[in-house]
Design a protein around this motif. Structure first.
Motif, mmCIF file in Angstrom:
data_model
loop_
_atom_site.group_PDB
_atom_site.id
_atom_site.type_symbol
_atom_site.label_atom_id
_atom_site.label_comp_id
_atom_site.label_asym_id
_atom_site.label_seq_id
_atom_site.Cartn_x
_atom_site.Cartn_y
_atom_site.Cartn_z
ATOM 1 N N SER A 38 21.361 14.732 41.409
ATOM 2 C CA SER A 38 22.752 14.752 40.576
ATOM 3 C C SER A 38 22.725 16.104 39.835
ATOM 4 C CB SER A 38 22.540 13.761 39.324
ATOM 5 O OG SER A 38 22.552 12.527 40.018
ATOM 6 N N LEU A 39 23.988 16.693 39.700
ATOM 7 C CA LEU A 39 24.218 18.027 38.739
ATOM 8 C C LEU A 39 24.626 17.416 37.456
ATOM 9 C CD1 LEU A 39 25.956 20.166 41.311
ATOM 10 C CD2 LEU A 39 23.639 20.320 40.995
ATOM 11 N N THR A 40 24.114 18.015 36.452
ATOM 12 C CA THR A 40 24.745 17.581 35.116
ATOM 13 C C THR A 40 24.981 18.799 34.495
ATOM 14 O OG1 THR A 40 22.639 17.958 33.868
ATOM 15 C CG2 THR A 40 22.833 15.689 35.076
ATOM 16 N N ALA A 41 26.092 18.704 33.467
ATOM 17 C CA ALA A 41 26.533 19.773 32.509
ATOM 18 C C ALA A 41 25.917 19.354 31.083
ATOM 19 C CB ALA A 41 27.938 19.821 32.482
ATOM 20 N N ASN A 43 23.277 20.359 27.584
ATOM 21 C CA ASN A 43 22.532 21.380 26.975
ATOM 22 C C ASN A 43 21.692 20.646 25.740
ATOM 23 O OD1 ASN A 43 24.447 20.545 24.828
ATOM 24 N ND2 ASN A 43 25.721 22.512 25.344
ATOM 25 N N THR A 44 21.297 21.324 24.884
ATOM 26 C CA THR A 44 20.528 20.448 23.817
ATOM 27 C C THR A 44 21.335 19.446 22.785
ATOM 28 O OG1 THR A 44 20.720 22.428 22.317
ATOM 29 C CG2 THR A 44 18.727 22.430 23.585
ATOM 30 N N THR A 45 22.687 19.626 22.997
ATOM 31 C CA THR A 45 23.641 18.924 22.109
ATOM 32 C C THR A 45 23.991 17.682 22.901
ATOM 33 O OG1 THR A 45 25.369 20.264 22.549
ATOM 34 C CG2 THR A 45 24.135 20.789 20.891
ATOM 35 N N GLY A 46 23.824 17.526 24.273
ATOM 36 C CA GLY A 46 24.461 16.298 25.025
ATOM 37 C C GLY A 46 24.701 16.732 26.481
ATOM 38 N N VAL A 47 25.082 15.348 27.139
ATOM 39 C CA VAL A 47 25.322 15.597 28.410
ATOM 40 C C VAL A 47 26.945 15.468 28.510
ATOM 41 C CG1 VAL A 47 24.915 14.538 30.785
ATOM 42 C CG2 VAL A 47 23.306 14.505 29.026
ATOM 43 N N TYR A 48 27.539 16.424 29.222
ATOM 44 C CA TYR A 48 29.105 16.375 29.172
ATOM 45 C C TYR A 48 29.729 16.275 30.671
ATOM 46 C CZ TYR A 48 27.911 18.475 24.800
ATOM 47 O OH TYR A 48 27.370 18.687 23.348
ATOM 48 N N GLY A 49 28.739 16.080 31.561
ATOM 49 C CA GLY A 49 29.352 15.525 32.897
ATOM 50 C C GLY A 49 28.080 15.525 33.830
ATOM 51 N N ILE A 50 28.388 14.661 34.816
ATOM 52 C CA ILE A 50 27.406 14.258 36.040
ATOM 53 C C ILE A 50 28.180 14.233 37.367
ATOM 54 C CG2 ILE A 50 25.806 12.664 36.624
ATOM 55 C CD1 ILE A 50 25.327 11.626 33.998
ATOM 56 N N MET A 51 27.411 14.744 38.231
ATOM 57 C CA MET A 51 28.142 14.664 39.733
ATOM 58 C C MET A 51 26.928 14.383 40.419
ATOM 59 S SD MET A 51 30.662 17.387 41.603
ATOM 60 C CE MET A 51 29.279 18.725 41.621
ATOM 61 N N ASN A 52 26.885 13.473 41.063
ATOM 62 C CA ASN A 52 26.015 12.858 42.023
ATOM 63 C C ASN A 52 26.302 13.343 43.574
ATOM 64 O OD1 ASN A 52 24.564 11.089 40.287
ATOM 65 N ND2 ASN A 52 26.491 9.778 40.201
ATOM 66 N N CYS A 53 24.858 13.595 43.984
ATOM 67 C CA CYS A 53 24.837 14.038 45.569
ATOM 68 C C CYS A 53 25.744 12.882 46.516
ATOM 69 C CB CYS A 53 23.509 14.129 46.155
ATOM 70 S SG CYS A 53 22.512 15.506 45.520
ATOM 71 N N LYS A 54 26.337 13.410 47.479
ATOM 72 C CA LYS A 54 27.163 12.478 48.323
ATOM 73 C C LYS A 54 26.074 11.732 49.109
ATOM 74 C CE LYS A 54 27.626 15.773 52.228
ATOM 75 N NZ LYS A 54 28.750 16.243 52.673
ATOM 76 N N LYS A 55 26.463 10.616 49.705
ATOM 77 C CA LYS A 55 25.578 9.517 50.382
ATOM 78 C C LYS A 55 24.947 10.342 51.517
ATOM 79 C CE LYS A 55 27.748 5.335 49.171
ATOM 80 N NZ LYS A 55 28.335 4.025 49.747
ATOM 81 N N GLY A 56 23.591 10.285 51.906
ATOM 82 C CA GLY A 56 22.982 10.952 53.064
ATOM 83 C C GLY A 56 22.510 12.407 52.434
ATOM 84 N N PHE A 57 22.662 12.897 51.434
ATOM 85 C CA PHE A 57 22.426 14.143 51.279
ATOM 86 C C PHE A 57 21.008 14.145 50.529
ATOM 87 C CE2 PHE A 57 22.473 18.312 49.261
ATOM 88 C CZ PHE A 57 22.296 19.184 50.344
ATOM 89 N N THR A 58 20.562 13.265 49.738
ATOM 90 C CA THR A 58 19.465 13.077 49.153
ATOM 91 C C THR A 58 18.304 13.020 50.191
ATOM 92 O OG1 THR A 58 20.141 12.213 47.120
ATOM 93 C CG2 THR A 58 18.082 12.012 47.306
ATOM 94 N N ALA A 59 18.854 12.137 51.207
ATOM 95 C CA ALA A 59 17.787 11.904 52.448
ATOM 96 C C ALA A 59 17.393 13.133 53.139
ATOM 97 C CB ALA A 59 18.013 10.720 53.185
ATOM 98 N N SER A 60 18.574 13.880 53.259
ATOM 99 C CA SER A 60 18.580 14.954 54.357
ATOM 100 C C SER A 60 17.453 15.965 53.412
ATOM 101 C CB SER A 60 19.993 15.690 54.255
ATOM 102 O OG SER A 60 20.839 14.830 55.006
ATOM 103 N N GLN A 61 17.554 16.290 52.163
ATOM 104 C CA GLN A 61 16.684 17.075 51.504
ATOM 105 C C GLN A 61 15.342 16.478 51.529
ATOM 106 O OE1 GLN A 61 18.262 18.583 47.350
ATOM 107 N NE2 GLN A 61 19.756 16.727 47.692
#
Length: 227
Positions: A38-41, A43-61
């Motif tokens: 996952s990509l997250t936006a 910093n030390t004050t909080g989590v402001y956004g999360i974007m997960n890998c699409k299906k199949g891409f984690t396995a490809s990595q």
């Protein structure tokens, strides 16, 4: 040189996730590799956004890593969706991965929920049985065990519940949970850390102190797992 793979989310501020893991790997003289779930936006004050890998891409990595530079150990962190957990479990079984450390990242330091309930259920069923070591903090251990942890005796009980519910082997489990303050513990500007090692054979407690602002616990985990 030993080779270690981290499978986790990305923290753009560098304080957690794969960035913290890779720094820790380098500090310990091992070759670090990463699979981003996952990509997250944040910093030390909080989590402001999360974007997960699409299906199949984690396995490809994971395929790309194991088919070229086979890891001597694997560390798993943030896995927020069921399909990501499924892919990781399937890949680790396929490649017969060893020395798997599972850090069930469920809630960020700032309180942001980082895993769905469905993913948590798949993690318990599919990933935990593959792990050599599980390293939840207190909120995560409470979620996994279903009990409230107020002291070291509750920690022992939670460790036993997690072990009995998820493991079918006699492998040792390095089970440690943390909390800023437990009954009988004093805190000033430091965070009290009480790891517990639980297995079918023994229960050991170990006390350490880390600076209050430190968000990554990877250094302590690595040192503790050498015991």
């Amino acid at each position: 040189m030993k080779k270690v793979l981290t499978i986790a989310g990305s923290d753009c501020s560098g304080g957690a996730g794969i960035q913290a893991d890779l720094k820790t790997f380098a500090a310990h003289g091992v070759y670090g590799m990463s699979v981003i779930t996952s990509l997250t936006a944040q910093n030390t004050t909080g989590v402001y956004g999360i974007m997960n890998c699409k299906k199949g891409f984690t396995a490809s990595q994971i395929d790309a890593v194991f088919e070229d530079i086979r890891p001597d150990a694997v560390k798993i962190g943030m896995v927020s969706e069921p399909y990501i957990v499924e892919e990781i479990a399937e890949e680790l079984r396929k490649y017969k991965a060893v020395n798997i450390v599972l850090d069930p990242v469920m809630v960020s330091t700032s309180g942001k929920k980082l895993i769905t309930k469905e993913a948590e259920e798949v993690l318990i069923k599919k990933l935990m049985p593959l792990a050599t070591v599980i390293t939840p903090n207190i909120p995560e251990a409470e979620s996994l065990s279903g009990i409230t942890i107020n002291d070291r005796y509750d920690m022992e009980k939670a460790a036993e519940i997690i072990w009995k519910g998820s493991f079918q082997s006699d492998y040792f489990i390095c089970k440690w949970v943390t909390k800023s303050q437990l009954p009988g513990m004093e805190r000033s500007s430091f965070e009290a850390v009480i790891p517990i090692i639980y297995s079918a054979f023994r229960i050991l407690f170990f006390f350490a102190v880390t600076h209050f602002q430190t968000r990554s616990r990877a250094c302590l985990k690595k040192a503790f797992c050498k015991m």
